[in-house]
Design a protein around this motif. Structure first.
Motif, short mmCIF file in Angstrom:
data_model
loop_
_atom_site.label_atom_id
_atom_site.label_comp_id
_atom_site.label_asym_id
_atom_site.label_seq_id
_atom_site.Cartn_x
_atom_site.Cartn_y
_atom_site.Cartn_z
N ASN A 119 -29.68 -0.79 -21.95
CA ASN A 119 -31.07 -0.80 -22.40
C ASN A 119 -31.12 -0.89 -23.93
OD1 ASN A 119 -30.68 1.81 -23.45
ND2 ASN A 119 -31.84 2.82 -21.81
N GLN A 120 -32.31 -0.84 -24.47
CA GLN A 120 -32.54 -1.00 -25.91
C GLN A 120 -31.89 0.10 -26.74
OE1 GLN A 120 -34.87 -0.42 -23.59
NE2 GLN A 120 -35.78 1.54 -24.17
N GLU A 121 -31.52 1.19 -26.11
CA GLU A 121 -30.86 2.30 -26.81
C GLU A 121 -29.35 2.25 -26.66
OE1 GLU A 121 -32.88 5.56 -24.98
OE2 GLU A 121 -34.72 5.23 -26.13
N GLY A 122 -28.85 1.20 -25.97
CA GLY A 122 -27.42 1.06 -25.78
C GLY A 122 -26.87 1.83 -24.59
N LEU A 133 -18.70 -16.15 -5.72
CA LEU A 133 -17.87 -15.87 -4.55
C LEU A 133 -18.01 -14.43 -4.07
CD1 LEU A 133 -14.65 -17.79 -5.63
CD2 LEU A 133 -16.54 -18.60 -4.18
N SER A 134 -18.19 -13.50 -5.01
CA SER A 134 -18.36 -12.11 -4.59
C SER A 134 -18.94 -11.28 -5.73
CB SER A 134 -17.02 -11.50 -4.16
OG SER A 134 -16.16 -11.33 -5.27
N TYR A 135 -19.56 -10.17 -5.33
CA TYR A 135 -20.01 -9.14 -6.27
C TYR A 135 -19.29 -7.86 -5.84
CZ TYR A 135 -23.78 -12.31 -7.50
OH TYR A 135 -24.50 -13.39 -7.94
N GLU A 136 -18.67 -7.19 -6.79
CA GLU A 136 -17.89 -6.00 -6.47
C GLU A 136 -18.22 -4.90 -7.48
OE1 GLU A 136 -13.96 -7.58 -6.98
OE2 GLU A 136 -14.56 -9.37 -5.88
N ARG A 137 -17.94 -3.68 -7.09
CA ARG A 137 -18.05 -2.55 -8.00
C ARG A 137 -19.37 -2.55 -8.77
NH1 ARG A 137 -16.16 0.66 -11.64
NH2 ARG A 137 -16.11 -0.69 -13.43
N VAL A 138 -20.46 -2.55 -8.07
CA VAL A 138 -21.78 -2.48 -8.70
C VAL A 138 -22.08 -1.00 -8.95
CG1 VAL A 138 -24.22 -3.00 -8.51
CG2 VAL A 138 -22.54 -4.57 -7.52
N LEU A 139 -22.24 -0.65 -10.22
CA LEU A 139 -22.51 0.74 -10.59
C LEU A 139 -23.84 0.82 -11.35
CD1 LEU A 139 -18.98 1.60 -12.02
CD2 LEU A 139 -19.82 2.06 -9.72
N HIS A 140 -24.60 1.85 -11.04
CA HIS A 140 -25.86 2.13 -11.74
C HIS A 140 -25.75 3.52 -12.37
CE1 HIS A 140 -27.95 -1.28 -9.86
NE2 HIS A 140 -27.32 -0.95 -8.76
N PRO A 141 -25.07 3.65 -13.51
CA PRO A 141 -24.84 4.98 -14.09
C PRO A 141 -26.08 5.65 -14.65
CG PRO A 141 -23.98 3.29 -15.55
CD PRO A 141 -24.41 2.60 -14.29
N ASN A 142 -27.09 4.87 -15.01
CA ASN A 142 -28.34 5.41 -15.55
C ASN A 142 -29.49 4.54 -15.06
OD1 ASN A 142 -27.44 7.58 -17.53
ND2 ASN A 142 -26.20 5.83 -18.14
N PRO A 143 -30.68 5.12 -14.92
CA PRO A 143 -31.81 4.33 -14.43
C PRO A 143 -32.37 3.39 -15.49
CG PRO A 143 -32.52 6.55 -14.94
CD PRO A 143 -31.04 6.52 -15.14
N LEU A 144 -33.02 2.35 -15.01
CA LEU A 144 -33.78 1.43 -15.85
C LEU A 144 -35.25 1.71 -15.56
CD1 LEU A 144 -33.47 -1.05 -17.77
CD2 LEU A 144 -33.71 -2.48 -15.72
N PHE A 145 -36.06 1.77 -16.61
CA PHE A 145 -37.48 2.09 -16.47
C PHE A 145 -38.35 0.92 -16.91
CE2 PHE A 145 -35.39 6.21 -17.34
CZ PHE A 145 -35.77 6.90 -16.19
N HIS A 146 -39.60 0.91 -16.44
CA HIS A 146 -40.58 -0.07 -16.93
C HIS A 146 -40.63 0.03 -18.45
CE1 HIS A 146 -42.78 0.79 -12.90
NE2 HIS A 146 -41.77 -0.04 -12.72
N ASP A 177 -38.26 -0.92 -20.51
CA ASP A 177 -36.91 -1.02 -21.09
C ASP A 177 -36.54 -2.49 -21.26
OD1 ASP A 177 -36.48 1.70 -21.21
OD2 ASP A 177 -35.16 1.78 -19.46
N THR A 178 -35.76 -2.76 -22.28
CA THR A 178 -35.23 -4.10 -22.53
C THR A 178 -33.75 -4.10 -22.20
OG1 THR A 178 -36.87 -4.48 -24.25
CG2 THR A 178 -34.95 -5.93 -24.25
N VAL A 179 -33.33 -5.09 -21.42
CA VAL A 179 -31.94 -5.20 -20.98
C VAL A 179 -31.20 -6.23 -21.81
CG1 VAL A 179 -30.43 -5.76 -19.03
CG2 VAL A 179 -32.59 -4.57 -18.63
N TYR A 180 -30.00 -5.84 -22.26
CA TYR A 180 -29.07 -6.72 -22.97
C TYR A 180 -27.75 -6.68 -22.20
CZ TYR A 180 -32.44 -6.28 -26.75
OH TYR A 180 -33.59 -6.29 -27.49
#
Length: 150
Positions: free
Chosen positions: A130-133, A84-97, A99-102
């Protein structure tokens, strides 16, 4: 169905999703091409090397889609009616090629649908690390779930 029904969810419930996904350069370049995003921070290594990040970063909208996708098998597979909606999307740190996402999800709010007794509305928070938490994305979304069949 592998997903949870509205009736299975409670406020404060957390799900640590078992899938992880390593992001490749191809993922990022293809996503940018498909969405016609020419941002050099995602595509031009020479340009990106001279930024605060020192290298290309993964497109944030791809990151958003990946994080939501990782939640599907254990949360919404076969039990969701609609986002129904997406709200408060935050990107506090970058994701790099490379990186593994959990992802971890939390149920923030639940309420039965007033117009459809076989459904309920749930507000969720997904945190992608990412893999480092390190947190690379946080998003809240509202989802219309099916109730468990009688």
């Amino acid at each position: 169905m592998a997903g949870l029904y509205f009736d299975d969810l409670r406020v404060g419930q957390r799900v640590r999703h078992s899938l992880g996904r390593t992001v490749t350069e191809m993922d990022n370049v293809l996503f940018n091409a498909l969405t016609m995003n020419t941002q050099p921070l995602h595509l031009n290594e020479d340009f990106a090397a001279r930024t605060q990040f020192g290298r290309r970063i993964v497109n944030g909208i791809f990151t958003l889609g990946l994080v939501v996708g990782i939640t599907v098998p254990e949360l919404t597979e076969g039990t969701i009616v609609a986002n129904l909606s997406y709200e408060r999307v935050l990107h506090p740190n970058p994701l790099f090629h490379g990186d593994t996402v959990y992802v971890e999800s939390e149920v923030l709010e639940i309420r039965p649908s007033q117009s459809r007794p076989d459904r309920g509305i749930v507000r969720l928070r997904h945190i992608g690390r990412n893999q480092e938490g390190v947190t690379v994305i946080e998003v809240e979304r509202t989802v219309l779930f099916l109730r468990r069949p009688a």
